[in-house]
Design a protein around this motif. Structure first.
Motif, PDB file in Angstrom:
ATOM      1  N   ARG A  77     -23.398 104.706 -19.573  1.00 30.43           N
ATOM      2  CA  ARG A  77     -24.537 104.680 -18.818  1.00 30.43           C
ATOM      3  C   ARG A  77     -25.703 106.034 -20.251  1.00 30.43           C
ATOM      4  O   ARG A  77     -26.148 106.201 -20.124  1.00 30.43           O
ATOM      5  CB  ARG A  77     -24.983 105.225 -17.424  1.00 30.43           C
ATOM      6  N   GLU A  78     -25.222 105.346 -21.241  1.00 30.19           N
ATOM      7  CA  GLU A  78     -25.300 106.365 -22.555  1.00 30.19           C
ATOM      8  C   GLU A  78     -26.549 104.980 -23.835  1.00 30.19           C
ATOM      9  O   GLU A  78     -26.279 105.368 -24.286  1.00 30.19           O
ATOM     10  CB  GLU A  78     -24.160 106.998 -22.604  1.00 30.19           C
ATOM     11  N   GLY A  79     -25.933 103.708 -23.439  1.00 31.37           N
ATOM     12  CA  GLY A  79     -26.499 102.862 -24.661  1.00 31.37           C
ATOM     13  C   GLY A  79     -25.309 102.811 -25.119  1.00 31.37           C
ATOM     14  O   GLY A  79     -25.718 102.528 -26.085  1.00 31.37           O
ATOM     15  N   CYS A  93     -23.309  97.391 -19.901  1.00 28.86           N
ATOM     16  CA  CYS A  93     -25.181  96.286 -18.525  1.00 28.86           C
ATOM     17  C   CYS A  93     -25.528  95.452 -18.850  1.00 28.86           C
ATOM     18  O   CYS A  93     -25.683  94.964 -21.053  1.00 28.86           O
ATOM     19  CB  CYS A  93     -25.925  97.335 -18.240  1.00 28.86           C
ATOM     20  N   SER A  94     -26.154  94.788 -18.319  1.00 28.84           N
ATOM     21  CA  SER A  94     -26.499  93.195 -19.473  1.00 28.84           C
ATOM     22  C   SER A  94     -27.271  92.488 -17.942  1.00 28.84           C
ATOM     23  O   SER A  94     -26.884  91.232 -17.760  1.00 28.84           O
ATOM     24  CB  SER A  94     -25.388  92.472 -19.255  1.00 28.84           C
ATOM     25  N   MET A  95     -27.947  93.435 -17.808  1.00 32.73           N
ATOM     26  CA  MET A  95     -29.851  92.114 -16.885  1.00 32.73           C
ATOM     27  C   MET A  95     -30.707  91.611 -17.831  1.00 32.73           C
ATOM     28  O   MET A  95     -31.182  92.644 -18.999  1.00 32.73           O
ATOM     29  CB  MET A  95     -29.818  93.099 -16.203  1.00 32.73           C
ATOM     30  N   TYR A  96     -30.831  90.488 -17.172  1.00 29.90           N
ATOM     31  CA  TYR A  96     -31.992  89.876 -18.242  1.00 29.90           C
ATOM     32  C   TYR A  96     -33.558  89.905 -17.040  1.00 29.90           C
ATOM     33  O   TYR A  96     -33.727  89.586 -15.962  1.00 29.90           O
ATOM     34  CB  TYR A  96     -31.897  88.242 -17.968  1.00 29.90           C
ATOM     35  N   PRO A 103     -33.884  89.715 -22.496  1.00 34.51           N
ATOM     36  CA  PRO A 103     -32.414  90.966 -22.006  1.00 34.51           C
ATOM     37  C   PRO A 103     -32.314  92.554 -22.005  1.00 34.51           C
ATOM     38  O   PRO A 103     -33.687  92.835 -23.235  1.00 34.51           O
ATOM     39  CB  PRO A 103     -31.479  90.519 -22.871  1.00 34.51           C
ATOM     40  N   HIS A 104     -32.287  93.054 -21.116  1.00 31.17           N
ATOM     41  CA  HIS A 104     -32.070  94.448 -21.298  1.00 31.17           C
ATOM     42  C   HIS A 104     -33.758  95.176 -20.807  1.00 31.17           C
ATOM     43  O   HIS A 104     -34.067  96.237 -21.164  1.00 31.17           O
ATOM     44  CB  HIS A 104     -31.604  94.978 -22.893  1.00 31.17           C
ATOM     45  N   ALA A 158     -35.438  98.104 -28.158  1.00 31.65           N
ATOM     46  CA  ALA A 158     -33.939  98.505 -29.175  1.00 31.65           C
ATOM     47  C   ALA A 158     -33.403  99.329 -27.888  1.00 31.65           C
ATOM     48  O   ALA A 158     -33.887 100.663 -28.263  1.00 31.65           O
ATOM     49  CB  ALA A 158     -34.713  99.345 -30.217  1.00 31.65           C
ATOM     50  N   ASN A 159     -33.113  98.482 -26.691  1.00 33.68           N
ATOM     51  CA  ASN A 159     -32.864  99.547 -25.834  1.00 33.68           C
ATOM     52  C   ASN A 159     -31.969  98.638 -25.041  1.00 33.68           C
ATOM     53  O   ASN A 159     -31.703  97.250 -24.837  1.00 33.68           O
ATOM     54  CB  ASN A 159     -34.483  99.964 -24.609  1.00 33.68           C
ATOM     55  N   THR A 160     -30.979  99.332 -24.226  1.00 30.18           N
ATOM     56  CA  THR A 160     -29.694  98.705 -23.516  1.00 30.18           C
ATOM     57  C   THR A 160     -30.666  98.949 -22.465  1.00 30.18           C
ATOM     58  O   THR A 160     -30.984 100.121 -21.516  1.00 30.18           O
ATOM     59  CB  THR A 160     -28.683  99.368 -23.379  1.00 30.18           C
ATOM     60  N   THR A 161     -30.708  98.779 -20.716  1.00 27.01           N
ATOM     61  CA  THR A 161     -30.524  98.519 -19.178  1.00 27.01           C
ATOM     62  C   THR A 161     -30.704  99.795 -18.817  1.00 27.01           C
ATOM     63  O   THR A 161     -31.515 100.505 -17.819  1.00 27.01           O
ATOM     64  CB  THR A 161     -30.081  97.373 -18.437  1.00 27.01           C
TER      65      THR A 161
END
Lengths: 232, 254
Positions: B64-66, B71-74, B79-80, B85-88
């Motif tokens: 949970r820090e990228g 994490c893999s949500m569409y 995606p994300h 330039a960001n993760t979920t």
């Protein structure tokens, strides 16, 4: 590692697409240059002579075999890749990804290619078949023109007749637009597939690709237009 | 600044296991703080589901820090989610408005089969790495770092490629479900360094072969992957991979 192994991976197949694509790009330059002879404004004498040279000299005839080979390989490999790629996602998204980061034409190369293929079949039937195979198997012969006592095919007259029909001209112009979009992605993509990643060359090839994709199809489109409006 | 909260409708893909077909289900979440992360909002929803004696939604997450790539949500067609330039896990609820309906789907690719709800099996990436994404070294005393001169640009490019967290967003975004951005990042970061040089030829050939075996598509250089990558891995890595492949093919001794 065999040649077959090298060219049968997903990267190898793309290299085939890229090499045949660059070969076809070079052909377009020759074809556009040769056809530009219609603008010599001499009732087609220069154009007919140039076309006769291409049809009678053995060098272009041998290259022509390579051209058809390259074209068929590009078509076959293109469809094979498209079908394989489409099969890799059995369940589609409810909300499509859309245009983010990519242009519509870069995602539509197979559709644009299919339009070009349809055009090519018509184009070959209209000009190449009567020019090369006229008189054989009941195929209609091209009219002849006489220059310095020598008879050659009057391809210029054939173009003039075909392009009197505005529907054919519109179809040709639409095909040129498809070619433009196909090249807008294909030109730079071919070089990326061959490994060009240096920033300087990438920018150069990308600009060259966009320029080529506008300039060359425009020249081709102006040919039927010139005949339709009796400018040549 | 005033604290804002929102009520949302979530349309989430629910799928019992890999063998069943799934469907979307809608949920209402209330009083979601704009300061929450997207995954924290899912935690709230899951607590709500547990209290209602319903099955909570399965989703992947870890750091949970990228940086872990789990994490893999569409989310709403990307995606994300909507940010660049960001993760979920780093997507925050201030990206949405009160009353929004958010559609959440799992990564879609045959090579990433859905295991449950939003969790997909990404072990195909592990097998690609096992095929050559490493350097073989005889361990011993650590050598002096300065004994191996490395060009600054090559070191920078290598580091930029090594940023790849293997989340699979590139595959999820690609119309061909191609893993080329991931693979090219892994090949590039080793090919650019002297430590990766001895195995560079076999590495690229083996990793490409494994990628094909796993059922990923071919790259058509559209650029969708680069636009969605949370670590902004450059498309030029794919061209570098192509170069590595071509040179390795042409210079292979057998």
């Amino acid at each position: 590692m065999t040649w077959n192994q090298i060219f049968s991976t997903s990267v190898g197949k793309k290299i085939t697409m890229s090499l045949t694509g660059i070969f076809l790009i070079l052909f377009l330059v020759v074809h556009a240059g040769l056809n530009a002879c219609i603008w010599a404004f001499d009732e087609g004498e220069t154009f007919n002579k140039a076309a006769a040279f291409m049809g009678n000299n053995w060098v272009p005839r041998v290259l022509e075999i390579g051209l058809f080979g390259g074209l068929l390989l590009h078509i076959f490999q293109g469809y094979s890749l498209e079908l394989a790629n489409r099969s890799k996602r059995a369940v589609n998204y409810a909300i499509p990804y859309g245009n983010k980061g990519s242009k519509w034409y870069s995602r539509s190369m197979a559709i644009l290619g299919t339009l070009l293929l349809m055009f090519l079949i018509m184009h070959i039937y209209q000009f190449w078949t009567p020019s090369r195979l006229g008189g054989m198997m009941g195929i209609e012969k091209l009219p002849e023109a006489t220059y310095n006592g020598k008879e050659i095919h009057n391809l210029f007259y054939e173009m003039k007749e075909e392009f009197e029909n505005p529907i054919i001209v519109v179809f040709y112009v639409l095909a040129c637009a498809s070619l433009g979009y196909h090249l807008a992605h294909g030109f730079q993509s071919a070089f990326r597939t061959l490994g060009v990643h240096n920033k300087r060359y990438s920018i150069l090839l990308s600009s060259l690709g966009y320029g080529f994709s506008i300039f060359v199809p425009l020249i081709f489109a102006l040919m039927p237009i010139s005949f339709l409006f009796k400018l040549v | 600044m005033a604290h804002k909260s929102m009520n949302l409708t979530l349309k989430v893909w629910r799928q019992k296991n890999a063998k069943t077909t799934g469907q979307f289900e809608s949920y209402q979440v209330k009083n979601i703080s704009e300061e929450m992360s997207f995954l924290e909002m899912f935690d709230v929803l899951n607590e709500q589901l547990v209290q209602e004696n319903k099955e909570p939604i399965a989703f992947d997450h870890d750091c949970r820090e990228g940086i872990c790539g789990m994490c893999s949500m569409y989310i709403d067609g990307k995606p994300h989610g909507p940010w660049q330039a960001n993760t979920t896990c780093q997507l925050h609820m201030r990206a949405f408005k009160d009353g929004d309906t958010i559609t959440v789907e799992p990564w879609r690719a045959n090579a990433f089969p859905v295991l449950k709800d939003l969790v997909v099996d990404r072990t195909s990436f592990d097998r690609i790495i096992q095929a050559g994404g490493y350097v073989s070294v005889n361990t011993g005393n650590a050598v002096d770092g300065n004994s191996l001169p490395i060009n600054k640009n090559a070191a920078d490019d290598s580091f930029a490629a090594a940023m790849c967290i293997g989340c699979g967003a590139c595959v999820a975004a690609c119309k061909n479900s191609s893993a080329m951005l991931f693979l090219s990042a892994k090949v590039s970061h080793l090919a650019l360094l002297p430590q990766g040089d001895p195995e560079r030829s076999t590495r690229v050939m083996n990793m490409v072969a494994q990628m094909d075996k796993e059922g990923f598509g071919a790259c058509t250089n559209t650029g969708a992957c680069e636009a969605t990558c949370p670590k902004e891995i450059s498309l030029s890595n794919i061209a570098r991979l192509n170069q590595e492949y071509l040179l390795s093919s042409l210079t292979a001794s057998n």
